[in-house]
Design a protein around this motif. Structure first.
Motif, PDB file in Angstrom:
ATOM      1  N   HIS A  33       0.830  -1.205   0.000  1.00  0.00           N
ATOM      2  CA  HIS A  33       0.000   0.000   0.000  1.00  0.00           C
ATOM      3  C   HIS A  33       0.865   1.257   0.000  1.00  0.00           C
ATOM      4  O   HIS A  33       2.011   1.245   0.447  1.00  0.00           O
ATOM      5  N   PHE A  34       0.263   2.335  -0.507  1.00  0.00           N
ATOM      6  CA  PHE A  34       0.818   3.672  -0.357  1.00  0.00           C
ATOM      7  C   PHE A  34       0.336   4.267   0.974  1.00  0.00           C
ATOM      8  O   PHE A  34      -0.623   3.787   1.567  1.00  0.00           O
ATOM      9  N   TRP A  35       0.987   5.347   1.383  1.00  0.00           N
ATOM     10  CA  TRP A  35       0.491   6.076   2.563  1.00  0.00           C
ATOM     11  C   TRP A  35      -0.949   6.514   2.357  1.00  0.00           C
ATOM     12  O   TRP A  35      -1.768   6.424   3.279  1.00  0.00           O
ATOM     13  N   LEU A  36      -1.266   6.994   1.159  1.00  0.00           N
ATOM     14  CA  LEU A  36      -2.601   7.534   0.912  1.00  0.00           C
ATOM     15  C   LEU A  36      -3.675   6.451   0.939  1.00  0.00           C
ATOM     16  O   LEU A  36      -4.849   6.757   1.161  1.00  0.00           O
ATOM     17  N   ASP A  37      -3.299   5.197   0.715  1.00  0.00           N
ATOM     18  CA  ASP A  37      -4.271   4.113   0.889  1.00  0.00           C
ATOM     19  C   ASP A  37      -4.726   4.043   2.343  1.00  0.00           C
ATOM     20  O   ASP A  37      -5.889   3.739   2.635  1.00  0.00           O
ATOM     21  N   ALA A  38      -3.787   4.315   3.249  1.00  0.00           N
ATOM     22  CA  ALA A  38      -4.123   4.323   4.677  1.00  0.00           C
ATOM     23  C   ALA A  38      -5.089   5.463   4.992  1.00  0.00           C
ATOM     24  O   ALA A  38      -6.016   5.295   5.795  1.00  0.00           O
ATOM     25  N   VAL A  39      -4.880   6.613   4.362  1.00  0.00           N
ATOM     26  CA  VAL A  39      -5.810   7.732   4.556  1.00  0.00           C
ATOM     27  C   VAL A  39      -7.207   7.336   4.094  1.00  0.00           C
ATOM     28  O   VAL A  39      -8.210   7.630   4.759  1.00  0.00           O
ATOM     29  N   GLY A  40      -7.283   6.636   2.969  1.00  0.00           N
ATOM     30  CA  GLY A  40      -8.582   6.160   2.498  1.00  0.00           C
ATOM     31  C   GLY A  40      -9.240   5.227   3.491  1.00  0.00           C
ATOM     32  O   GLY A  40     -10.455   5.275   3.709  1.00  0.00           O
ATOM     33  N   GLY A  41      -8.451   4.345   4.114  1.00  0.00           N
ATOM     34  CA  GLY A  41      -9.001   3.441   5.117  1.00  0.00           C
ATOM     35  C   GLY A  41      -9.559   4.171   6.320  1.00  0.00           C
ATOM     36  O   GLY A  41     -10.614   3.814   6.858  1.00  0.00           O
ATOM     37  N   VAL A  42      -8.873   5.226   6.756  1.00  0.00           N
ATOM     38  CA  VAL A  42      -9.351   6.021   7.902  1.00  0.00           C
ATOM     39  C   VAL A  42     -10.635   6.760   7.544  1.00  0.00           C
ATOM     40  O   VAL A  42     -11.552   6.856   8.359  1.00  0.00           O
ATOM     41  N   LEU A  43     -10.716   7.284   6.326  1.00  0.00           N
ATOM     42  CA  LEU A  43     -11.935   7.971   5.898  1.00  0.00           C
ATOM     43  C   LEU A  43     -13.127   7.007   5.878  1.00  0.00           C
ATOM     44  O   LEU A  43     -14.238   7.375   6.277  1.00  0.00           O
ATOM     45  N   CYS A  44     -12.901   5.780   5.424  1.00  0.00           N
ATOM     46  CA  CYS A  44     -13.972   4.779   5.449  1.00  0.00           C
ATOM     47  C   CYS A  44     -14.398   4.494   6.891  1.00  0.00           C
ATOM     48  O   CYS A  44     -15.592   4.315   7.167  1.00  0.00           O
ATOM     49  N   LEU A  45     -13.439   4.431   7.803  1.00  0.00           N
ATOM     50  CA  LEU A  45     -13.759   4.183   9.209  1.00  0.00           C
ATOM     51  C   LEU A  45     -14.585   5.334   9.788  1.00  0.00           C
ATOM     52  O   LEU A  45     -15.521   5.102  10.566  1.00  0.00           O
ATOM     53  N   MET A  46     -14.267   6.550   9.432  1.00  0.00           N
ATOM     54  CA  MET A  46     -15.046   7.694   9.892  1.00  0.00           C
ATOM     55  C   MET A  46     -16.487   7.592   9.400  1.00  0.00           C
ATOM     56  O   MET A  46     -17.430   7.911  10.134  1.00  0.00           O
ATOM     57  N   PHE A  47     -16.664   7.142   8.169  1.00  0.00           N
ATOM     58  CA  PHE A  47     -18.011   6.917   7.646  1.00  0.00           C
ATOM     59  C   PHE A  47     -18.718   5.842   8.468  1.00  0.00           C
ATOM     60  O   PHE A  47     -19.906   5.972   8.793  1.00  0.00           O
ATOM     61  N   GLY A  48     -18.002   4.781   8.809  1.00  0.00           N
ATOM     62  CA  GLY A  48     -18.597   3.719   9.617  1.00  0.00           C
ATOM     63  C   GLY A  48     -19.060   4.211  10.971  1.00  0.00           C
ATOM     64  O   GLY A  48     -20.156   3.852  11.433  1.00  0.00           O
ATOM     65  N   PHE A  49     -18.261   5.029  11.628  1.00  0.00           N
ATOM     66  CA  PHE A  49     -18.667   5.586  12.922  1.00  0.00           C
ATOM     67  C   PHE A  49     -19.876   6.504  12.759  1.00  0.00           C
ATOM     68  O   PHE A  49     -20.755   6.542  13.628  1.00  0.00           O
ATOM     69  N   ALA A  50     -19.939   7.241  11.657  1.00  0.00           N
ATOM     70  CA  ALA A  50     -21.079   8.130  11.422  1.00  0.00           C
ATOM     71  C   ALA A  50     -22.366   7.331  11.252  1.00  0.00           C
ATOM     72  O   ALA A  50     -23.421   7.702  11.773  1.00  0.00           O
ATOM     73  N   VAL A  51     -22.304   6.213  10.528  1.00  0.00           N
ATOM     74  CA  VAL A  51     -23.481   5.358  10.347  1.00  0.00           C
ATOM     75  C   VAL A  51     -23.935   4.796  11.688  1.00  0.00           C
ATOM     76  O   VAL A  51     -25.131   4.793  12.009  1.00  0.00           O
ATOM     77  N   SER A  52     -22.997   4.300  12.473  1.00  0.00           N
ATOM     78  CA  SER A  52     -23.344   3.731  13.777  1.00  0.00           C
ATOM     79  C   SER A  52     -23.945   4.791  14.698  1.00  0.00           C
ATOM     80  O   SER A  52     -24.917   4.530  15.415  1.00  0.00           O
ATOM     81  N   TYR A  53     -23.377   5.986  14.675  1.00  0.00           N
ATOM     82  CA  TYR A  53     -23.900   7.065  15.519  1.00  0.00           C
ATOM     83  C   TYR A  53     -25.307   7.454  15.091  1.00  0.00           C
ATOM     84  O   TYR A  53     -26.176   7.717  15.933  1.00  0.00           O
ATOM     85  N   ALA A  54     -25.545   7.474  13.786  1.00  0.00           N
ATOM     86  CA  ALA A  54     -26.873   7.838  13.305  1.00  0.00           C
ATOM     87  C   ALA A  54     -27.921   6.810  13.733  1.00  0.00           C
ATOM     88  O   ALA A  54     -29.077   7.164  14.006  1.00  0.00           O
ATOM     89  N   TRP A  55     -27.536   5.548  13.829  1.00  0.00           N
ATOM     90  CA  TRP A  55     -28.486   4.496  14.198  1.00  0.00           C
ATOM     91  C   TRP A  55     -28.674   4.412  15.714  1.00  0.00           C
ATOM     92  O   TRP A  55     -29.796   4.338  16.204  1.00  0.00           O
TER      93      TRP A  55
END
Length: 297
Positions: A242-264
């Motif tokens: 992976h590149f460093w920026l792939d890791a940034v993409g993974g963190v952004l996906c995780l932030m989306f996951g927390f947002a979905v869980s918080y909304a529910w």
């Protein structure tokens, strides 16, 4: 003129009460925040089946994404040039430096192949047994993170650094003859090699680290919660997966996951009660069991 009057049922005049009118005017409707959802007690067999089916579906969809090799290579060149512009393109140096220490790079190959699954499943089991009231919300974070990552694999095919043309990255699995990657060696046909963005090694490891840090009580466990995703970041770069920026993409996906869980659940996982208290069956509700959150710990 005198005060305004209104007719009563008997036909007599009555003066309206200014106190009632004032109270009605001065008492606006107060909107109260909705409380968190009451967590349900998880069922062990349902959870095992759900996780197994979900991972099978994830692997099926991920590997079914067309391997757009030419586009994936162009995207990798663009990412590499962007990192050079930003001054963070050190993946090749890290790859070569770690590869020169045989025991270290072989250990990282096996780390990449195993801990990604072992630690994630271990955290899920720990949540189920020790924090059942928070298990559902934390699991939803993980599932939503993985789901949105599939969209990224489809929309943005990306070759890992070890497959780039014209670069000097080392495929450490091939060089040291280990099985540290499903996308190298004899196992490469079992996995889509051009699904590097986002990195779910980072998405899942940061999820594990955040959960451990937020809920563990022992200081050494909190330290491990910080070290695990940090070490994972070094591993995915050192093995040229992976590149460093792939890791940034993974963190952004995780932030989306927390947002979905918080909304529910209307609360983050660590803000929900640790335990779920099972009450006796309610005859007035058709004998249905009720669950109440235990006191927060």
């Amino acid at each position: 003129m005198g005060e305004a009057t209104v007719k009563t049922l008997e036909g007599r005049a009555a003066t309206p009460s200014p106190i009632v009118e004032d109270e009605a005017a001065e008492s606006p409707v107060r909107s109260r925040p909705r409380p968190p959802r009451t967590p349900a007690r998880p069922s062990i067999w349902f959870e095992v089946m759900l996780i197994a089916v979900s991972y099978w579906t994830y692997s099926l969809i991920r590997n079914a994404v067309p391997e757009q090799k030419s586009q994936a290579m162009r995207n990798a060149d663009w990412i590499w040039q962007l990192e050079q512009t930003l001054g963070i393109a050190v993946e090749e140096s890290v790859n070569h430096a770690v590869n020169s220490v045989t025991w270290l790079i072989v250990s990282m190959n096996y780390y990449y192949a195993t801990l990604h699954f072992v630690v994630t499943i271990g955290v899920l089991v720990w949540l189920y047994r020790v924090h059942p009231g928070r298990y559902g919300a934390a699991r939803l974070v993980l599932f939503a993170t993985t789901g949105v990552a599939l969209v990224g694999y489809y929309l943005y095919p990306l070759a890992p650094p070890r497959l780039m043309n014209g670069q000097n990255f080392i495929d450490t699995v091939l060089v040291h003859d280990t099985w540290g990657s499903m996308a190298s060696g004899n196992l490469k046909n079992m996995s889509n090699q051009y699904a590097a963005m986002p990195s779910m090694h980072i998405g899942w490891s940061v999820w594990s680290g955040v959960i451990i840090f937020a809920l563990a009580t022992a200081p050494w466990a909190k330290i491990l919660g910080v070290l695990y995703p940090t070490m994972t970041l070094v591993v995915i770069v050192a093995t040229a997966n992976h590149f460093w920026l792939d890791a940034v993409g993974g963190v952004l996906c995780l932030m989306f996951g927390f947002a979905v869980s918080y909304a529910w659940y209307r609360a983050l996982p660590h803000r929900l009660p640790q335990q779920v208290v099972e009450l006796p069956r309610d005859p007035g509700a058709g004998g249905v069991r009720r669950f109440l959150p235990a006191a927060r710990t």
